[in-house]
Scaffold this motif. Structure first.
Motif, mmCIF file in Angstrom:
data_model
loop_
_atom_site.group_PDB
_atom_site.id
_atom_site.type_symbol
_atom_site.label_atom_id
_atom_site.label_comp_id
_atom_site.label_asym_id
_atom_site.label_seq_id
_atom_site.Cartn_x
_atom_site.Cartn_y
_atom_site.Cartn_z
ATOM 1 N N GLU A 25 -5.591 -4.494 4.521
ATOM 2 C CA GLU A 25 -4.050 -3.772 4.231
ATOM 3 C C GLU A 25 -2.801 -4.701 5.179
ATOM 4 N N LEU A 26 -3.373 -5.349 6.310
ATOM 5 C CA LEU A 26 -2.477 -6.153 6.948
ATOM 6 C C LEU A 26 -1.976 -7.428 6.063
ATOM 7 N N GLY A 29 0.043 -6.266 2.721
ATOM 8 C CA GLY A 29 1.219 -5.722 3.386
ATOM 9 C C GLY A 29 2.178 -7.040 3.670
ATOM 10 N N HIS A 73 -2.336 -3.159 -1.789
ATOM 11 C CA HIS A 73 -2.002 -2.580 -0.532
ATOM 12 C C HIS A 73 -1.840 -0.912 -0.496
ATOM 13 N N MET A 74 -0.962 -0.538 -1.464
ATOM 14 C CA MET A 74 -1.035 0.761 -1.865
ATOM 15 C C MET A 74 -2.404 1.526 -2.166
ATOM 16 N N TYR A 81 -7.959 4.215 3.598
ATOM 17 C CA TYR A 81 -7.317 5.138 4.537
ATOM 18 C C TYR A 81 -7.392 6.590 4.300
ATOM 19 N N GLY A 102 7.377 2.948 3.260
ATOM 20 C CA GLY A 102 6.278 1.975 2.462
ATOM 21 C C GLY A 102 6.032 2.558 1.024
ATOM 22 N N HIS A 146 9.546 -0.612 7.164
ATOM 23 C CA HIS A 146 8.220 -0.061 7.197
ATOM 24 C C HIS A 146 7.510 -1.065 8.326
ATOM 25 N N TYR A 147 7.604 -2.304 8.258
ATOM 26 C CA TYR A 147 6.788 -3.377 9.187
ATOM 27 C C TYR A 147 7.319 -2.885 10.627
ATOM 28 N N GLN A 150 5.478 0.269 11.906
ATOM 29 C CA GLN A 150 4.215 0.369 12.001
ATOM 30 C C GLN A 150 3.610 -0.506 13.084
HETATM 31 C C1 HEM Z 1 2.199 3.185 -1.093
HETATM 32 C C2 HEM Z 1 2.888 2.411 -0.316
HETATM 33 C C3 HEM Z 1 2.311 1.906 1.238
HETATM 34 C C4 HEM Z 1 1.563 2.284 1.828
HETATM 35 C C5 HEM Z 1 0.800 3.798 1.843
HETATM 36 C C6 HEM Z 1 1.546 1.479 2.954
HETATM 37 C C7 HEM Z 1 0.671 1.495 4.038
HETATM 38 C C8 HEM Z 1 0.617 0.611 5.208
HETATM 39 C C9 HEM Z 1 -0.285 0.899 6.159
HETATM 40 C C10 HEM Z 1 -1.246 2.050 6.510
HETATM 41 C C11 HEM Z 1 -0.192 -0.234 7.143
HETATM 42 C C12 HEM Z 1 -0.759 -0.482 8.406
HETATM 43 C C13 HEM Z 1 -2.005 -1.055 8.426
HETATM 44 C C14 HEM Z 1 -2.857 -1.089 9.725
HETATM 45 O O1 HEM Z 1 -1.946 -0.875 11.006
HETATM 46 O O2 HEM Z 1 -3.905 -1.011 10.028
HETATM 47 C C15 HEM Z 1 0.844 -1.152 6.422
HETATM 48 C C16 HEM Z 1 1.191 -2.347 6.953
HETATM 49 C C17 HEM Z 1 2.177 -3.229 6.175
HETATM 50 N N1 HEM Z 1 2.874 -3.051 5.154
HETATM 51 FE FE1 HEM Z 1 2.607 -1.385 3.880
HETATM 52 N N2 HEM Z 1 2.266 0.230 2.728
HETATM 53 C C18 HEM Z 1 3.138 0.631 1.560
HETATM 54 C C19 HEM Z 1 3.889 -0.180 0.858
HETATM 55 C C20 HEM Z 1 4.457 -1.419 1.497
HETATM 56 C C21 HEM Z 1 5.175 -2.336 0.805
HETATM 57 C C22 HEM Z 1 5.736 -2.107 -0.663
HETATM 58 C C23 HEM Z 1 5.405 -3.227 1.521
HETATM 59 C C24 HEM Z 1 6.213 -4.584 1.326
HETATM 60 C C25 HEM Z 1 7.508 -4.672 0.905
HETATM 61 C C26 HEM Z 1 4.467 -3.246 2.890
HETATM 62 C C27 HEM Z 1 4.426 -4.138 3.992
HETATM 63 C C28 HEM Z 1 3.769 -3.912 4.802
HETATM 64 C C29 HEM Z 1 3.751 -4.674 6.123
HETATM 65 C C30 HEM Z 1 4.602 -6.135 6.119
HETATM 66 C C31 HEM Z 1 2.744 -4.538 7.170
HETATM 67 C C32 HEM Z 1 2.400 -4.944 8.216
HETATM 68 C C33 HEM Z 1 1.610 -6.213 7.955
HETATM 69 C C34 HEM Z 1 1.242 -6.928 9.360
HETATM 70 O O3 HEM Z 1 1.295 -6.325 10.338
HETATM 71 O O4 HEM Z 1 1.027 -8.324 9.230
HETATM 72 N N3 HEM Z 1 3.900 -1.965 2.574
HETATM 73 N N4 HEM Z 1 1.317 -0.765 5.310
#
Ligand code: HEM
Length: 188
Positions: A25-26, A29, A73-74, A81, A102, A146-147, A150
């Protein structure tokens, strides 16, 4: 493709680490956001350094790879999850604001990916296509929020990409003003 290849290798060799789901996921993302921001950097770089104009060839590729990672990622969230449980997803989207934004970021990427073909550009017309594709900035801003939402309080890992995105957002009006000024100077 390097991050995806590495994740696949780690998955096959069972070396994804103590929390494989979080690792996937990380990684996905982070790479979604990184690729989006890289794609946004191409236009200002071309304006600043015309010799780098050939980079435009890679903008669509970067955008589509961002969508690919965003979708993995989604789907990782949906499968690993939420366990495909609709109730969990609806509750998460309603109650956890970092999930809400997100999802918004991913939804914004869908029409962009869907209109990335030459056929769609022709059908929409350059002007409309350009207008629609401005959404990429909104998606990137949602991704950055979002970043931040979280990570734990005090963790500054999102700062680097936030600064780069802020510079790119600022570069647009500044470069437009600079170009207008150059035209006026030449005309005078
Ligand atoms: C349906 C859409 C999305 C969902 C459900 C989602 C869910 C998540 C979750 C659950 C995490 C945390 C993982 C953890 O802490 O274990 C996360 C981290 C992250 N997501 Fe998303 N996300 C979505 C869309 C996106 C999109 C479109 C982007 C970018 C434009 C994005 C960028 C990131 C980033 C940068 C992180 C953190 C990565 C890190 O800490 O290195 N996410 N997301």
């Amino acid at each position: 493709m390097w991050p995806a290849a590495l994740l696949t290798y780690q998955g096959v060799t069972n070396t994804l680490g103590p929390d494989p789901t979080a690792n996937i996921e990380l990684t996905t993302g982070y790479n979604t956001l990184l690729l989006l921001i890289l794609s946004l950097g191409i236009s200002p770089l071309r304006r600043l350094i015309p010799q780098l104009s050939w980079l435009i060839k890679f903008r669509r590729l970067l955008g589509l790879f961002a969508f690919f990672y965003g979708t993995v990622h989604m789907l990782t969230y949906v499968a690993l999850y939420a366990g495909f449980d609709l109730n969990t997803m609806v509750t998460d989207i309603a109650k956890r604001k970092f999930i809400t934004i997100g999802v918004a970021a991913w939804l914004l990427l869908v029409p962009l990916a869907a209109t990335s073909t030459n056929w769609a550009i022709r059908k929409l017309g350059g002007k409309n296509w350009n207008r629609l594709h401005k959404l990429v900035y909104v998606a990137a801003v949602c991704g950055v929020i979002h970043y931040w939402w979280q990570v734990k309080t005090g963790v500054l890992s999102p700062l680097r990409l936030t600064v780069v995105l802020a510079v790119l957002l600022l570069a647009r009006p500044v470069l437009a003003w600079w170009q207008r000024r150059k035209v006026r100077v030449v005309a005078a």
